[in-house]
Design an enzyme around this catalytic site. Structure first.
Site, PDB file in Angstrom:
ATOM      1  N   ASP A   6      -5.702   3.610  -8.015  1.00 55.33           N
ATOM      2  CA  ASP A   6      -5.070   4.934  -8.119  1.00 55.33           C
ATOM      3  C   ASP A   6      -6.067   5.950  -8.656  1.00 55.33           C
ATOM      4  O   ASP A   6      -6.103   7.109  -8.210  1.00 55.33           O
ATOM      5  CB  ASP A   6      -3.856   4.898  -9.051  1.00 55.33           C
ATOM      6  CG  ASP A   6      -2.876   3.818  -8.662  1.00 55.33           C
ATOM      7  OD1 ASP A   6      -2.849   3.426  -7.483  1.00 55.33           O
ATOM      8  OD2 ASP A   6      -2.139   3.345  -9.556  1.00 55.33           O
TER       9      ASP A   6
HETATM   10  C1  26A Z   1       7.464   0.384  -4.463  1.00 55.65           C
HETATM   11  N1  26A Z   1       6.520  -0.145  -5.412  1.00 55.65           N
HETATM   12  C2  26A Z   1       6.404  -1.579  -5.439  1.00 55.65           C
HETATM   13  C3  26A Z   1       5.753   0.690  -6.206  1.00 55.65           C
HETATM   14  C4  26A Z   1       4.846   0.223  -7.185  1.00 55.65           C
HETATM   15  C5  26A Z   1       4.081   1.162  -7.873  1.00 55.65           C
HETATM   16  N2  26A Z   1       4.170   2.472  -7.663  1.00 55.65           N
HETATM   17  C6  26A Z   1       5.057   2.859  -6.736  1.00 55.65           C
HETATM   18  N3  26A Z   1       5.839   2.013  -6.029  1.00 55.65           N
HETATM   19  N4  26A Z   1       4.508  -1.007  -7.664  1.00 55.65           N
HETATM   20  C7  26A Z   1       3.565  -0.820  -8.598  1.00 55.65           C
HETATM   21  N5  26A Z   1       3.310   0.486  -8.740  1.00 55.65           N
HETATM   22  C8  26A Z   1       2.365   1.152  -9.652  1.00 55.65           C
HETATM   23  O1  26A Z   1       1.081   0.841  -9.270  1.00 55.65           O
HETATM   24  C9  26A Z   1       0.253   1.185 -10.375  1.00 55.65           C
HETATM   25  C10 26A Z   1      -1.051   0.469 -10.286  1.00 55.65           C
HETATM   26  O2  26A Z   1      -1.705   0.761  -9.111  1.00 55.65           O
HETATM   27  C11 26A Z   1       2.490   0.693 -11.089  1.00 55.65           C
HETATM   28  O3  26A Z   1       3.426   1.475 -11.777  1.00 55.65           O
HETATM   29  C12 26A Z   1       1.059   0.876 -11.619  1.00 55.65           C
HETATM   30  O4  26A Z   1       0.954   1.956 -12.507  1.00 55.65           O
END
Ligand code: 26A
Length: 347
Positions: free
Chosen positions: A302
Site C-alpha cells: 500500500d
Molecule cells: C476485502 N478485503 C479483504 C480487504 C482487505 C484490506 N483492505 C480492504 N479490503 N484485507 C486486508 N486489507 C488491508 O490491507 C492492508 C495491508 O495491505 C488491511 O487492513 C491492511 O491494512
C-alpha cells in the site's frame, strides 16, 4: 505559504481498523491461515480478533489497503491533495479511522452505516510475513447513492486521478464503474490495484468488467501470477505477463495502459503499451534495507502504491514514480503496520 493541493487524487475502498499482533505457527493453524495471505473472514475466523487482543498484545492501527495508500500519497503531496471514500459504522473504531486520516491530512467522505460496525482486519505477524483476515462489516455496505450525492459527486468531478483498491470489487462494482466512466470520458487516469490473489481468482467477472477502464494496473508478483492463471496467459514470466496485460482491450484509447508489478525485494517491472502495439519494459530496483531494520511488512504494498501515486499526481516520469513508491515502502516497513514516520521525511 506552502503550495496547497486541490484534492486531485480520489481513492475508494474499504476502511478497516487493523488489529495487529505477533503470532506463531500455532495461531495460524488454529484459524487455518497461511503465513502470507489476505482473505475474507468466515464464521470460523470470528474469534481471531479477540484472541489477538487478549493473547497477542495486538495493537489497533488504521488499515484498509487503499486508505493506507491515500495516507501514503498525502504524506508526500501538499496539503489538501487526497480524498478517501468508503463505508464505516457509527462507533469507536470508525471515529479512530476518521481522526487518523484527519491528522494525516486525508479528507474522508465516509458513508456511515446505521447498524453495521466498522470493518476490521486481523493481522497475524510471523517474521516478515503477514496474514490478513478481514471482517468487512460496514465496509461491505458502500453504496453508489452515496457517491452520487451532489456534494460528493462534485469532489469526483473535481478530481484528476482515481485510485481504487481491487478489494472493493467484492463490495460495490457500480461505484467503481461510475469513477471509471468519469475518468475515461474526461481522459483522466484510472488506477486499479489487484490487491490480493483471491480477487482475480474469485472475483474475475467484476474485475474483467472494470479492466478495460484501467490506465494503470498495480499488483505484486503473486497477484500477477493469479491473474495470468485465470486469464489464459500461458506464461510464468512476469515481464511476459505484464506485456500481455498492457495490451488487453482498453476503453480510453488515448491513454496506453501501464502495468506495474512489484516483486518483494526484486526489481519492480513496468510495462507501457505503445501506439504501435509494442510494449516498453522498465525495471526499477528496490531501496535496500537491512533485515534488522524491518518492523513488519503489513502495508508495504500500500505504501508503494502511495508513493507511486504521489509521483504520478506530481507528473513525474514512470521510473521516478516507481522509485518514490519504493522509497515510501522502505519507510513504512520500519514502522508498526501501515504507518509512515513522523516527523516527515522528504523524498
Ligand atoms: C476485502 N478485503 C479483504 C480487504 C482487505 C484490506 N483492505 C480492504 N479490503 N484485507 C486486508 N486489507 C488491508 O490491507 C492492508 C495491508 O495491505 C488491511 O487492513 C491492511 O491494512
Amino acid at each position: 505559504m506552502a503550495a496547497k493541493g486541490n484534492f486531485e487524487l480520489l481513492c475508494l475502498e474499504n476502511p478497516l481498523l487493523d488489529i495487529q499482533g505477533v503470532g506463531d505457527e500455532k495461531l495460524l493453524e488454529k484459524y487455518g491461515l497461511k503465513a502470507n495471505d489476505a482473505i475474507l473472514a468466515e464464521p470460523k475466523h470470528m474469534g481471531l480478533y479477540e484472541d489477538l487482543l487478549q493473547n497477542h498484545n495486538a495493537k489497533l492501527i488504521a488499515g484498509g489497503a487503499a486508505q493506507n495508500t491515500a495516507r501514503g500519497a498525502q504524506y508526500i503531496l501538499p496539503p489538501d491533495s487526497t480524498v478517501y471514500i468508503g463505508c464505516i459504522g457509527k462507533d469507536k473504531y470508525g471515529e479512530m479511522l476518521k481522526e487518523i486520516c484527519a491528522k494525516e491530512g486525508v479528507r474522508t467522505e465516509y458513508r456511515y452505516d446505521e447498524e453495521a460496525p466498522t470493518g476490521r482486519c486481523g493481522v497475524v505477524i510471523t517474521g516478515h510475513n503477514r496474514s490478513l483476515c478481514t471482517d468487512l462489516a460496514a465496509a461491505n455496505l458502500y453504496k453508489l447513492d452515496h457517491l452520487k450525492q451532489p456534494e460528493i459527486w462534485k469532489l469526483v468531478e473535481n478530481a484528476k486521478f482515481y485510485y481504487v483498491g481491487g478489494y472493493h470489487l467484492t463490495v460495490c462494482v457500480p461505484a467503481i464503474k461510475a469513477l471509471a466512466e468519469e475518468a475515461a470520458s474526461k481522459d483522466k487516469p484510472f488506477i486499479l490495484n489487484l490487491s490480493a490473489p483471491f480477487i482475480p481468482q474469485f472475483f474475475k467477472d467484476p474485475l474483467d468488467e472494470v479492466l478495460p477502464y484501467v490506465d494503470i494496473l498495480i499488483a505484486n508478483e503473486a497477484e500477477a501470477a493469479a491473474f495470468a492463471a485465470t486469464h489464459d496467459i500461458n506464461s510464468t514470466d512476469i515481464k511476459e505477463i505484464a506485456k500481455t496485460v498492457a495490451k488487453l482491450p482498453k476503453k480510453n484509447s488515448k491513454r496506453p495502459r501501464t502495468v506495474v508489478f512489484t516483486q518483494g525485494t526484486d526489481p519492480t517491472i513496468a510495462a507501457v503499451a505503445q501506439e504501435n502495439l509494442e510494449v516498453n519494459i522498465t525495471e526499477v530496483p528496490v531501496h535496500p534495507i537491512s533485515v534488522d531494520q524491518i518492523n513488519d511488512t503489513n502495508g508495504a504494498g500500500d505504501a508503494f502504491a502511495g508513493g507511486f501515486l504521489a509521483g504520478i499526481v506530481q507528473g513525474k516520469d514512470l521510473r521516478t514514480a516507481i522509485d518514490m513508491g519504493q522509497w515510501l515502502a522502505k519507510l513504512s516497513i520500519q514502522e508498526l503496520g501501515p504507518s509512515y514516520p513522523f516527523p516527515k521525511q522528504t523524498y
